[in-house]
Design an enzyme around this catalytic site. Structure first.
Site, PDB file in Angstrom:
ATOM      1  N   ALA A 197      35.417  76.136 194.849  1.00  0.00           N
ATOM      2  CA  ALA A 197      34.730  76.207 193.612  1.00  0.00           C
ATOM      3  C   ALA A 197      33.152  75.577 193.935  1.00  0.00           C
ATOM      4  CB  ALA A 197      35.177  75.198 192.590  1.00  0.00           C
ATOM      5  N   GLN A 240      42.324  75.953 190.772  1.00  0.00           N
ATOM      6  CA  GLN A 240      43.288  74.743 190.902  1.00  0.00           C
ATOM      7  C   GLN A 240      43.477  74.073 189.558  1.00  0.00           C
ATOM      8  OE1 GLN A 240      42.786  72.476 194.587  1.00  0.00           O
ATOM      9  NE2 GLN A 240      41.176  74.063 195.193  1.00  0.00           N
ATOM     10  N   CYS A 280      41.548  65.530 190.475  1.00  0.00           N
ATOM     11  CA  CYS A 280      41.940  65.442 188.926  1.00  0.00           C
ATOM     12  C   CYS A 280      43.142  64.128 188.823  1.00  0.00           C
ATOM     13  CB  CYS A 280      42.570  66.745 188.613  1.00  0.00           C
ATOM     14  SG  CYS A 280      43.052  66.984 187.108  1.00  0.00           S
ATOM     15  N   ASP A 331      35.391  67.967 196.241  1.00  0.00           N
ATOM     16  CA  ASP A 331      36.205  66.863 196.634  1.00  0.00           C
ATOM     17  C   ASP A 331      35.938  66.083 197.719  1.00  0.00           C
ATOM     18  OD1 ASP A 331      37.962  67.913 194.476  1.00  0.00           O
ATOM     19  OD2 ASP A 331      39.112  69.120 195.838  1.00  0.00           O
ATOM     20  N   LYS A 360      36.241  64.404 191.423  1.00  0.00           N
ATOM     21  CA  LYS A 360      36.812  65.382 192.182  1.00  0.00           C
ATOM     22  C   LYS A 360      37.583  66.331 191.238  1.00  0.00           C
ATOM     23  CE  LYS A 360      37.711  62.831 196.468  1.00  0.00           C
ATOM     24  NZ  LYS A 360      36.435  62.419 196.616  1.00  0.00           N
ATOM     25  N   THR A 361      36.932  66.913 190.333  1.00  0.00           N
ATOM     26  CA  THR A 361      37.367  68.013 189.364  1.00  0.00           C
ATOM     27  C   THR A 361      36.314  69.211 189.407  1.00  0.00           C
ATOM     28  OG1 THR A 361      36.034  67.119 187.655  1.00  0.00           O
ATOM     29  CG2 THR A 361      38.296  66.118 188.043  1.00  0.00           C
ATOM     30  N   ALA A 362      36.611  70.260 188.829  1.00  0.00           N
ATOM     31  CA  ALA A 362      36.032  71.640 188.697  1.00  0.00           C
ATOM     32  C   ALA A 362      34.627  71.107 187.871  1.00  0.00           C
ATOM     33  CB  ALA A 362      36.754  72.606 188.211  1.00  0.00           C
ATOM     34  N   ALA A 363      34.981  70.175 186.842  1.00  0.00           N
ATOM     35  CA  ALA A 363      34.171  69.718 185.813  1.00  0.00           C
ATOM     36  C   ALA A 363      32.975  69.128 186.739  1.00  0.00           C
ATOM     37  CB  ALA A 363      34.325  68.946 184.770  1.00  0.00           C
ATOM     38  N   CYS A 394      38.356  65.753 181.949  1.00  0.00           N
ATOM     39  CA  CYS A 394      40.023  65.628 182.367  1.00  0.00           C
ATOM     40  C   CYS A 394      40.510  66.134 180.883  1.00  0.00           C
ATOM     41  CB  CYS A 394      40.351  64.401 182.618  1.00  0.00           C
ATOM     42  SG  CYS A 394      42.461  64.551 182.791  1.00  0.00           S
TER      43      CYS A 394
END
Length: 404
Positions: free
Chosen positions: A14, A44, A166, A304, A312-315, A347
């Site tokens: 990403a 993911q 996540c 990440d 450590k999230t796509a957001a 989240c």
């Protein structure tokens, strides 16, 4: 702007793809090289949905080629060595790629080997599940969880002692397992245990308290300071390290979330933190507001791999990439960037099928409301469920293409 700068991006997940797309839009003439051997792109954030039986494995699969911007050179090899002194990346087939600027977005490594007796080949067998490994593993996990939900027994859930991608995923999978048991009429014949090496259920105190209350209401037993160290698949016994010593628990279903660390290409380079809380797993040493490396000013870390307190999230990637790209372009243009990343992450925490809480927060644990008056962060809402299961993937794809 016109430039002949050489920009290498390690990783086509990403963060890597979103960076390549934004750089390609803003720079004319730059030599942008994306380095990653993976042909498949994995969405993911959808792995938990596959593991819950909500989406098929195909939902999270697409082709990396679909997101490569025009003019970006894709080297379909993994990075084997990063030399920030010589300003070069060496690939597994021996190719050397020099750079003026480097973006490290190689993700992280799932360290299943740190749990004695655990093998990824066991996922889907002996009541063992793990949604993190792959779409196929998530599907096998759903099959194991479904068998458990139809029979009851003892389920062991939890998270690792390391930073992880996540951190809400183990919680939501616990809630989903509870709901599946109830729908199958087997909740009264089941025990659910959530075991965490930390002293709290979530890093944001107000969210941790909300989860604690929901777990208590639904009869989910919590065990803090329990670190999973070993599995005996034949006996279905899990061993945990606790302040009082080792303890063993039997399972009918166990969801394994492995320790996570930096990939070897970063661990074996000069780029990780040398001390402090991010040194143990060798996360990339970056300034938490600019994502620029603290010792190598022409290196940025995103996603990440970045050694920052949250993210450590796509957001997080959605907010990190524009900041790092603006600083890189600012260097080329000779003007300092004022952009800063405040630690934003999000989240969508599923609490039962059809309901979720949209949890958004920053470095200081301040809660955000992207939709004030419409979505309250600590309420279980159907609209948050719809966002997680339907709306987020199109936004994610727009991010990969530099449009969001």
């Amino acid at each position: 702007m016109k430039t002949s700068a050489r920009i290498a991006i390690v990783g086509a997940g990403a963060a890597g793809l979103a960076s390549a797309s934004r750089l390609a839009k803003r720079l004319q003439g730059a030599q942008i090289t994306l380095i990653d051997a993976r042909r498949e792109h994995l969405y993911q954030p959808g792995f938990t949905l596959v593991g819950a039986g909500i989406k098929p494995a195909s939902y999270v699969l697409s082709s990396t080629q679909d997101y490569i911007p025009q003019g970006v050179d894709w080297v379909q090899q993994a990075a084997a060595e990063i030399d920030p002194e010589a300003r070069k990346v060496v690939t597994t087939d021996g190719r050397t790629i020099p750079y003026d600027y480097l973006i490290v977005a190689c993700g992280l490594e799932l360290n299943y080997g740190a749990i004695e007796g655990m093998d990824i080949a066991l996922i889907g067998k002996e009541g063992i599940g793990s949604v993190y490994h792959s779409p196929q593993a998530a599907e096998l996990t759903w099959q194991s969880m479904q068998r458990f939900a139809n029979q009851g027994g003892v389920a062991l859930m939890g998270r690792p002692h390391t930073d992880m991608k996540c951190a809400g995923a183990p919680l939501k999978y616990t809630f989903i397992t509870d709901d599946r048991l109830r729908r199958a009429g087997q909740r009264g014949r089941a025990e659910l245990h959530y075991l965490a090496p930390q002293k709290t259920l979530f890093s944001v105190p107000i969210v941790a308290e909300k989860v604690r209350m929901l777990f208590a209401q639904r009869g989910i037993q919590t065990h803090m300071e329990h670190r999973l160290v070993a599995l005996d698949p034949g006996r279905r016994i899990a061993t945990y390290e606790t302040p009082a010593g080792r303890t063993e628990l039997r399972w009918d279903f166990i969801h394994v979330v492995p320790p996570m660390r930096a990939p070897a290409v970063v661990r074996n380079s000069p780029l990780p933190w040398q001390d402090g809380p991010f040194a143990r797993e060798s996360w990339l040493e970056v300034d938490r507001e600019t994502l620029r490396h603290k010792r190598y000013a022409n290196v940025f870390g995103l996603g990440d791999i970045a050694g920052v307190p949250k993210g450590k999230t796509a957001a997080s990637v959605k907010w990190q990439v524009p900041v790092a790209v603006d600083h890189l372009v600012g260097d080329l243009a000779g003007r300092p960037s004022e952009e800063r990343y405040n630690g934003y992450t999000s989240c969508p925490l599923i609490t039962r099928l059809g309901r979720a809480m949209l949890i958004e927060f920053d470095y200081h644990d301040n809660l955000y409301e992207s939709f004030p008056g419409f979505i309250a962060p600590l309420e279980e809402l159907w609209v948050s469920w719809v966002m997680k299961t339907m709306a987020l993937k199109p936004t994610y794809i727009s991010m990969l293409r530099g449009r969001a």
